[in-house]
Design a protein around this motif. Sequence first.
Motif, PDB file in Angstrom:
ATOM      1  N   ARG A   1       0.818  -1.209   0.000  1.00  0.00           N
ATOM      2  CA  ARG A   1       0.000   0.000   0.000  1.00  0.00           C
ATOM      3  C   ARG A   1       0.855   1.263   0.000  1.00  0.00           C
ATOM      4  O   ARG A   1       0.524   2.236  -0.679  1.00  0.00           O
ATOM      5  CB  ARG A   1      -0.923  -0.001   1.220  1.00  0.00           C
ATOM      6  N   ALA A   2       1.966   1.259   0.735  1.00  0.00           N
ATOM      7  CA  ALA A   2       2.817   2.450   0.802  1.00  0.00           C
ATOM      8  C   ALA A   2       3.431   2.752  -0.555  1.00  0.00           C
ATOM      9  O   ALA A   2       3.682   3.904  -0.900  1.00  0.00           O
ATOM     10  CB  ALA A   2       3.911   2.262   1.844  1.00  0.00           C
ATOM     11  N   ILE A   3       3.691   1.719  -1.352  1.00  0.00           N
ATOM     12  CA  ILE A   3       4.271   1.914  -2.680  1.00  0.00           C
ATOM     13  C   ILE A   3       3.233   2.486  -3.633  1.00  0.00           C
ATOM     14  O   ILE A   3       3.491   3.431  -4.375  1.00  0.00           O
ATOM     15  CB  ILE A   3       4.799   0.579  -3.238  1.00  0.00           C
ATOM     16  N   THR A   4       2.054   1.915  -3.611  1.00  0.00           N
ATOM     17  CA  THR A   4       1.059   2.281  -4.607  1.00  0.00           C
ATOM     18  C   THR A   4       0.417   3.638  -4.362  1.00  0.00           C
ATOM     19  O   THR A   4      -0.102   4.248  -5.300  1.00  0.00           O
ATOM     20  CB  THR A   4      -0.051   1.218  -4.674  1.00  0.00           C
ATOM     21  N   ASN A   5       0.425   4.138  -3.129  1.00  0.00           N
ATOM     22  CA  ASN A   5      -0.238   5.408  -2.841  1.00  0.00           C
ATOM     23  C   ASN A   5       0.264   6.529  -3.743  1.00  0.00           C
ATOM     24  O   ASN A   5      -0.513   7.367  -4.203  1.00  0.00           O
ATOM     25  CB  ASN A   5      -0.032   5.792  -1.374  1.00  0.00           C
ATOM     26  N   ALA A   6       1.568   6.564  -4.010  1.00  0.00           N
ATOM     27  CA  ALA A   6       2.140   7.628  -4.827  1.00  0.00           C
ATOM     28  C   ALA A   6       1.594   7.602  -6.249  1.00  0.00           C
ATOM     29  O   ALA A   6       1.565   8.643  -6.923  1.00  0.00           O
ATOM     30  CB  ALA A   6       3.658   7.504  -4.857  1.00  0.00           C
ATOM     31  N   TYR A   7       1.133   6.452  -6.712  1.00  0.00           N
ATOM     32  CA  TYR A   7       0.686   6.332  -8.086  1.00  0.00           C
ATOM     33  C   TYR A   7      -0.724   6.856  -8.312  1.00  0.00           C
ATOM     34  O   TYR A   7      -1.194   6.917  -9.436  1.00  0.00           O
ATOM     35  CB  TYR A   7       0.810   4.885  -8.559  1.00  0.00           C
ATOM     36  N   TYR A   8      -1.413   7.252  -7.253  1.00  0.00           N
ATOM     37  CA  TYR A   8      -2.682   7.929  -7.427  1.00  0.00           C
ATOM     38  C   TYR A   8      -2.468   9.318  -8.008  1.00  0.00           C
ATOM     39  O   TYR A   8      -3.333   9.861  -8.686  1.00  0.00           O
ATOM     40  CB  TYR A   8      -3.416   8.060  -6.094  1.00  0.00           C
ATOM     41  N   ARG A   9      -1.301   9.906  -7.729  1.00  0.00           N
ATOM     42  CA  ARG A   9      -1.024  11.255  -8.197  1.00  0.00           C
ATOM     43  C   ARG A   9      -1.064  11.322  -9.717  1.00  0.00           C
ATOM     44  O   ARG A   9      -0.427  10.531 -10.401  1.00  0.00           O
ATOM     45  CB  ARG A   9       0.350  11.717  -7.705  1.00  0.00           C
ATOM     46  N   GLY A  10      -1.807  12.249 -10.247  1.00  0.00           N
ATOM     47  CA  GLY A  10      -1.890  12.409 -11.688  1.00  0.00           C
ATOM     48  C   GLY A  10      -2.939  11.545 -12.354  1.00  0.00           C
ATOM     49  O   GLY A  10      -3.208  11.708 -13.542  1.00  0.00           O
ATOM     50  N   ALA A  11      -3.548  10.632 -11.621  1.00  0.00           N
ATOM     51  CA  ALA A  11      -4.580   9.780 -12.218  1.00  0.00           C
ATOM     52  C   ALA A  11      -5.879  10.565 -12.360  1.00  0.00           C
ATOM     53  O   ALA A  11      -6.252  11.344 -11.480  1.00  0.00           O
ATOM     54  CB  ALA A  11      -4.804   8.541 -11.359  1.00  0.00           C
ATOM     55  N   VAL A  12      -6.555  10.373 -13.488  1.00  0.00           N
ATOM     56  CA  VAL A  12      -7.813  11.066 -13.730  1.00  0.00           C
ATOM     57  C   VAL A  12      -8.995  10.096 -13.759  1.00  0.00           C
ATOM     58  O   VAL A  12     -10.143  10.503 -13.905  1.00  0.00           O
ATOM     59  CB  VAL A  12      -7.754  11.859 -15.053  1.00  0.00           C
TER      60      VAL A  12
ATOM     61  N   GLU B   1      -8.423  10.313  -0.505  1.00  0.00           N
ATOM     62  CA  GLU B   1      -7.351  10.967   0.256  1.00  0.00           C
ATOM     63  C   GLU B   1      -6.180  11.344  -0.647  1.00  0.00           C
ATOM     64  O   GLU B   1      -5.558  12.395  -0.467  1.00  0.00           O
ATOM     65  CB  GLU B   1      -6.860  10.053   1.374  1.00  0.00           C
ATOM     66  N   HIS B   2      -5.865  10.495  -1.628  1.00  0.00           N
ATOM     67  CA  HIS B   2      -4.644  10.677  -2.418  1.00  0.00           C
ATOM     68  C   HIS B   2      -4.871  11.140  -3.854  1.00  0.00           C
ATOM     69  O   HIS B   2      -3.914  11.518  -4.525  1.00  0.00           O
ATOM     70  CB  HIS B   2      -3.858   9.369  -2.443  1.00  0.00           C
TER      71      HIS B   2
ATOM     72  N   GLN C   1      -3.700  22.419  -1.693  1.00  0.00           N
ATOM     73  CA  GLN C   1      -2.318  22.847  -1.717  1.00  0.00           C
ATOM     74  C   GLN C   1      -1.476  22.178  -0.647  1.00  0.00           C
ATOM     75  O   GLN C   1      -0.271  22.100  -0.747  1.00  0.00           O
ATOM     76  CB  GLN C   1      -2.238  24.382  -1.540  1.00  0.00           C
ATOM     77  N   SER C   2      -2.119  21.686   0.407  1.00  0.00           N
ATOM     78  CA  SER C   2      -1.362  21.068   1.498  1.00  0.00           C
ATOM     79  C   SER C   2      -0.817  19.706   1.134  1.00  0.00           C
ATOM     80  O   SER C   2       0.034  19.162   1.803  1.00  0.00           O
ATOM     81  CB  SER C   2      -2.235  20.939   2.732  1.00  0.00           C
ATOM     82  N   ARG C   3      -1.317  19.108   0.028  1.00  0.00           N
ATOM     83  CA  ARG C   3      -0.859  17.776  -0.345  1.00  0.00           C
ATOM     84  C   ARG C   3       0.426  17.866  -1.138  1.00  0.00           C
ATOM     85  O   ARG C   3       0.702  18.856  -1.789  1.00  0.00           O
ATOM     86  CB  ARG C   3      -1.909  17.062  -1.190  1.00  0.00           C
ATOM     87  N   CYS C   4       1.143  16.769  -1.137  1.00  0.00           N
ATOM     88  CA  CYS C   4       2.340  16.683  -1.963  1.00  0.00           C
ATOM     89  C   CYS C   4       1.943  16.625  -3.417  1.00  0.00           C
ATOM     90  O   CYS C   4       0.970  15.975  -3.758  1.00  0.00           O
ATOM     91  CB  CYS C   4       3.147  15.429  -1.591  1.00  0.00           C
ATOM     92  N   CYS C   5       2.671  17.292  -4.293  1.00  0.00           N
ATOM     93  CA  CYS C   5       2.306  17.312  -5.702  1.00  0.00           C
ATOM     94  C   CYS C   5       3.210  16.423  -6.518  1.00  0.00           C
ATOM     95  O   CYS C   5       3.188  16.458  -7.737  1.00  0.00           O
ATOM     96  CB  CYS C   5       2.344  18.736  -6.266  1.00  0.00           C
ATOM     97  N   GLY C   6       4.042  15.608  -5.910  1.00  0.00           N
ATOM     98  CA  GLY C   6       4.922  14.726  -6.660  1.00  0.00           C
ATOM     99  C   GLY C   6       4.131  13.593  -7.260  1.00  0.00           C
ATOM    100  O   GLY C   6       3.072  13.227  -6.815  1.00  0.00           O
ATOM    101  N   SER C   7       4.694  13.000  -8.316  1.00  0.00           N
ATOM    102  CA  SER C   7       4.017  11.887  -8.978  1.00  0.00           C
ATOM    103  C   SER C   7       4.861  10.658  -8.891  1.00  0.00           C
ATOM    104  O   SER C   7       6.066  10.720  -9.021  1.00  0.00           O
ATOM    105  CB  SER C   7       3.758  12.228 -10.435  1.00  0.00           C
TER     106      SER C   7
END
Length: 227
Positions: A82-93, A119-120, A221-227
């Motif tokens: 789960r910790a690995i995949t959370n970052a991959y939500y970023r940029g998903a539409v 959340e992500h 804006q408080s969230r991380c914007c990295g992908s």
Amino acid sequence: MAAAPSPPKQRNPDDFDILLKVVLIGDSGVGKTNCLSRFCRNEFLSNSKPTIGVEFATKQLTIEGDLVKCQIWDTAGQERYRAITNAYYRGAVGALLVYDVTRQKSFESIPRWLSELREHASPDMVVMLVGNKTDLRDQREVPTEQGQEIAQREGLMFIETSARDGSNVDEAFTRVATEIHGIVRKRRLESQQEEWEEPAMPRGISIPIAVQQEARAQQPQSRCCGS
């Protein structure tokens, strides 16, 4: 004498008008990888192994004249990833939240996956709830009505599929892509209209909208914007 019409422009196979990142989420073993394999390669892997971390595949669709490249990420359902995949939500539409109609427990996990998704990911993400493995009719534990009910309550699209026999798999991905495409085109038209109304901008110039940047821009804006 009228000039002969110009031949249609040849497009590079790598060209596309819109790039859509879509994630597959849900418990391990619900059939996410086989849904992806069926959609992208028309294959079913009867001995497929659980996904480790994240994998992805692409497929191009033509929607209303636009060449849409779908980049589909298959996320592992196991808790330890789960910790690995959370970052991959970023940029998903878009997202397909898959459960197994023969496993009530996978259906009961839907609220947890929705919570994680919200959340992500972008609040404007297009989400479809997918009840997979409808070919196992004698083993069904989750009635269609239960899936429809939670989808309606949570504001999700809904469909039931079978990756094994291919039922509704293409339709699931295509409906999500078409919905996203409609949103993107609407925003592009709005952007072009603003340009025509802006005196400082030369007429006829359009600013392309990057879909993944749009998704990031929707996040607080408080969230991380990295992908």
